[in-house]
Design a protein around this motif. Structure first.
Motif, PDB file in Angstrom:
ATOM      1  N   THR A 199       0.835  -1.194   0.000  1.00  0.00           N
ATOM      2  CA  THR A 199       0.000   0.000   0.000  1.00  0.00           C
ATOM      3  C   THR A 199       0.870   1.245   0.000  1.00  0.00           C
ATOM      4  O   THR A 199       1.830   1.341   0.774  1.00  0.00           O
ATOM      5  CB  THR A 199      -0.912   0.008   1.240  1.00  0.00           C
ATOM      6  N   ALA A 200       0.527   2.201  -0.844  1.00  0.00           N
ATOM      7  CA  ALA A 200       1.289   3.443  -0.929  1.00  0.00           C
ATOM      8  C   ALA A 200       1.200   4.228   0.376  1.00  0.00           C
ATOM      9  O   ALA A 200       0.152   4.265   1.022  1.00  0.00           O
ATOM     10  CB  ALA A 200       0.769   4.285  -2.087  1.00  0.00           C
ATOM     11  N   GLY A 201       2.320   4.841   0.765  1.00  0.00           N
ATOM     12  CA  GLY A 201       2.346   5.694   1.938  1.00  0.00           C
ATOM     13  C   GLY A 201       2.511   4.973   3.257  1.00  0.00           C
ATOM     14  O   GLY A 201       2.493   5.605   4.314  1.00  0.00           O
ATOM     15  N   LEU A 202       2.676   3.648   3.207  1.00  0.00           N
ATOM     16  CA  LEU A 202       2.876   2.867   4.420  1.00  0.00           C
ATOM     17  C   LEU A 202       4.052   1.912   4.243  1.00  0.00           C
ATOM     18  O   LEU A 202       4.507   1.672   3.129  1.00  0.00           O
ATOM     19  CB  LEU A 202       1.619   2.066   4.758  1.00  0.00           C
ATOM     20  N   VAL A 203       4.506   1.370   5.341  1.00  0.00           N
ATOM     21  CA  VAL A 203       5.577   0.370   5.335  1.00  0.00           C
ATOM     22  C   VAL A 203       4.988  -0.912   5.904  1.00  0.00           C
ATOM     23  O   VAL A 203       4.505  -0.920   7.041  1.00  0.00           O
ATOM     24  CB  VAL A 203       6.777   0.822   6.184  1.00  0.00           C
ATOM     25  N   GLN A 218      13.027  -6.211   6.155  1.00  0.00           N
ATOM     26  CA  GLN A 218      14.180  -6.024   5.281  1.00  0.00           C
ATOM     27  C   GLN A 218      15.039  -4.862   5.756  1.00  0.00           C
ATOM     28  O   GLN A 218      16.273  -4.969   5.811  1.00  0.00           O
ATOM     29  CB  GLN A 218      13.723  -5.763   3.846  1.00  0.00           C
ATOM     30  N   ASP A 219      14.420  -3.750   6.136  1.00  0.00           N
ATOM     31  CA  ASP A 219      15.169  -2.580   6.595  1.00  0.00           C
ATOM     32  C   ASP A 219      15.918  -2.870   7.891  1.00  0.00           C
ATOM     33  O   ASP A 219      17.013  -2.334   8.117  1.00  0.00           O
ATOM     34  CB  ASP A 219      14.219  -1.404   6.787  1.00  0.00           C
ATOM     35  N   LEU A 220      15.342  -3.723   8.731  1.00  0.00           N
ATOM     36  CA  LEU A 220      15.993  -4.080   9.996  1.00  0.00           C
ATOM     37  C   LEU A 220      17.089  -5.127   9.817  1.00  0.00           C
ATOM     38  O   LEU A 220      17.794  -5.452  10.771  1.00  0.00           O
ATOM     39  CB  LEU A 220      14.946  -4.601  10.984  1.00  0.00           C
ATOM     40  N   ARG A 262      11.682   7.433   7.005  1.00  0.00           N
ATOM     41  CA  ARG A 262      12.953   7.291   6.278  1.00  0.00           C
ATOM     42  C   ARG A 262      12.858   6.233   5.193  1.00  0.00           C
ATOM     43  O   ARG A 262      13.343   6.431   4.063  1.00  0.00           O
ATOM     44  CB  ARG A 262      14.084   6.931   7.258  1.00  0.00           C
ATOM     45  N   ILE A 263      12.243   5.093   5.496  1.00  0.00           N
ATOM     46  CA  ILE A 263      12.105   4.015   4.508  1.00  0.00           C
ATOM     47  C   ILE A 263      11.340   4.507   3.283  1.00  0.00           C
ATOM     48  O   ILE A 263      11.737   4.272   2.137  1.00  0.00           O
ATOM     49  CB  ILE A 263      11.386   2.797   5.133  1.00  0.00           C
ATOM     50  N   ILE A 264      10.230   5.203   3.525  1.00  0.00           N
ATOM     51  CA  ILE A 264       9.416   5.713   2.415  1.00  0.00           C
ATOM     52  C   ILE A 264      10.189   6.709   1.571  1.00  0.00           C
ATOM     53  O   ILE A 264      10.131   6.687   0.340  1.00  0.00           O
ATOM     54  CB  ILE A 264       8.122   6.345   2.962  1.00  0.00           C
ATOM     55  N   GLN A 265      10.932   7.572   2.236  1.00  0.00           N
ATOM     56  CA  GLN A 265      11.704   8.579   1.507  1.00  0.00           C
ATOM     57  C   GLN A 265      12.804   7.934   0.667  1.00  0.00           C
ATOM     58  O   GLN A 265      13.010   8.287  -0.505  1.00  0.00           O
ATOM     59  CB  GLN A 265      12.327   9.571   2.492  1.00  0.00           C
ATOM     60  N   LEU A 284       0.170  10.365   6.393  1.00  0.00           N
ATOM     61  CA  LEU A 284      -0.477   9.444   7.317  1.00  0.00           C
ATOM     62  C   LEU A 284       0.459   8.876   8.388  1.00  0.00           C
ATOM     63  O   LEU A 284       0.005   8.340   9.394  1.00  0.00           O
ATOM     64  CB  LEU A 284      -1.105   8.282   6.540  1.00  0.00           C
ATOM     65  N   ILE A 285       1.748   8.985   8.177  1.00  0.00           N
ATOM     66  CA  ILE A 285       2.724   8.375   9.089  1.00  0.00           C
ATOM     67  C   ILE A 285       2.568   8.852  10.540  1.00  0.00           C
ATOM     68  O   ILE A 285       2.654   8.042  11.476  1.00  0.00           O
ATOM     69  CB  ILE A 285       4.161   8.603   8.586  1.00  0.00           C
ATOM     70  N   PRO A 286       2.335  10.157  10.800  1.00  0.00           N
ATOM     71  CA  PRO A 286       2.202  10.591  12.202  1.00  0.00           C
ATOM     72  C   PRO A 286       1.034   9.942  12.941  1.00  0.00           C
ATOM     73  O   PRO A 286       0.993   9.967  14.174  1.00  0.00           O
ATOM     74  CB  PRO A 286       1.989  12.108  12.073  1.00  0.00           C
TER      75      PRO A 286
END
Length: 336
Positions: free
Chosen positions: A40-44, A51-53, A266-269, A279-281
């Motif tokens: 989904t766009a705008g979310l992780v 993967q990021d971890l 950061r991941i999204i950016q 929506l992240i906040p």
């Protein structure tokens, strides 16, 4: 709605016929080094967080597009176009009942006190009771998914007949658009969950009729699934994925939300998909209280019972204990 359900059935049949054409991902000895998926766009999602971890090791994720809902993600999985899919467990039951070898391998989302699925109207709406839903328009993100199952269960348990429930008009609408549609009078009921609910409450002027946790308490609502032939042919990728997502669950469950939000931002950016981060906040979690996303029979039993009640499943056609697998989850006390 009947036309859309028919279209989904045709898509399912097409997916079934295409299974034999995707054997390149299910050949023994040919190691898979990446997993294809939708999100989904705008979310992780949890796999992206894993993967990021660094919890997926050398196993890479290959983003192939935006998902339009759990049922669509499952159909894409069955067709062999992705390697894992997240969907509401009721939708998973439907797919398994259709005879497809799809296996839920680790929880993906749920509802709890921090975040749940709520059915909202405008403050001045005449809708106040279950019977008031008759003849009204309710926004759905996807037919045969979480919102659909919960609404039908709510109305059925409130004493509405199947004929009365059929008079509730379900409108297919992306969740991101539901709040504005409600305020514009295009729909009578909007379904808000997680960050969308928090944003709507901040904007004000809406009133909740009921939430899924009012019916079930806190519960795991959806799972990541994989195809059985993929699991058998790619055991290393399977175990890495399950363990990685389970660890991501634990990290999310034990990390201050401010750190989670900062990491998501950061991941999204960094992934560069030109996504809106508004929506992240509002993000507070994925609603799974089970440590490491361990699955249990109760995650599937209510939806089996509901389908049996309306004649879509025969008694004992499917056993909740046999649908899922916790094999590979380091937090599971016993591997099922």
């Amino acid at each position: 709605m009947k036309k859309i359900i028919a279209a989904l059935s045709l898509s399912l049949c097409a997916a079934l016929s295409s299974v034999g054409c995707v054997s390149d991902r299910t050949k023994l000895g040919e190691k898979v080094t990446e997993l294809r998926y939708q999100s989904t766009a705008g979310l992780v999602n949890l796999a992206e967080l894993a993967q990021d971890l660094g919890y997926l090791g050398d196993l890479k994720l290959n983003y192939v597009g935006t998902v339009q809902g759990g049922p669509q993600d499952l159909l894409t999985l069955v067709a062999g176009d992705v390697d894992f899919a997240s969907a509401f467990n009721g939708a998973v039951v439907k797919v398994v009942a259709a005879g497809l070898d799809v296996v839920p391998v680790v929880a993906s989302y749920g509802s709890n006190q921090a975040q749940s699925v709520g059915f909202y109207v405008l403050e001045n709406s005449p809708i106040r009771s279950p019977h008031d839903f008759i003849g009204k328009k309710v926004a759905m993100n996807a037919f045969g998914a979480h919102y659909d199952f919960v609404l039908r269960d709510y109305l059925q348990k409130s004493g509405l007949s199947q004929d009365e429930i059929a008079q509730v008009e379900m409108i297919l609408l992306p969740p991101i658009s539901s709040e504005q549609a409600l305020r514009n009078g295009q729909i009578d009921v909007a379904v808000f969950s997680n960050i969308l609910e928090k944003r709507a409450l901040k904007n004000g002027g809406v009133r909740k009729i009921f939430a899924d946790i009012d019916l079930y308490g806190g519960f795991t609502a959806g799972s990541y699934s994989m195809r059985k032939d993929f699991i058998e042919a790619q055991p290393e990728a399977y175990h890495t994925f399950v363990a990685g997502v389970a660890k991501a669950h634990h990290w999310l469950q034990t990390t201050p939300i401010e750190q989670v939000q900062a990491r998501f931002s950061r991941i999204i950016q960094e992934r560069g998909r030109k996504e809106n981060q508004a929506l992240i906040p509002y993000f507070v979690g994925y609603g799974v209280d089970e440590v490491g996303g361990v699955q249990k029979a109760q995650d599937f039993a209510p939806w089996i019972a509901q389908m049996q009640a309306v004649g879509k499943l025969k008694p004992n056609q499917i056993q909740a204990e046999s649908i899922f697998s916790n094999v590979g989850n380091p937090y599971a006390k016993t591997e099922h």
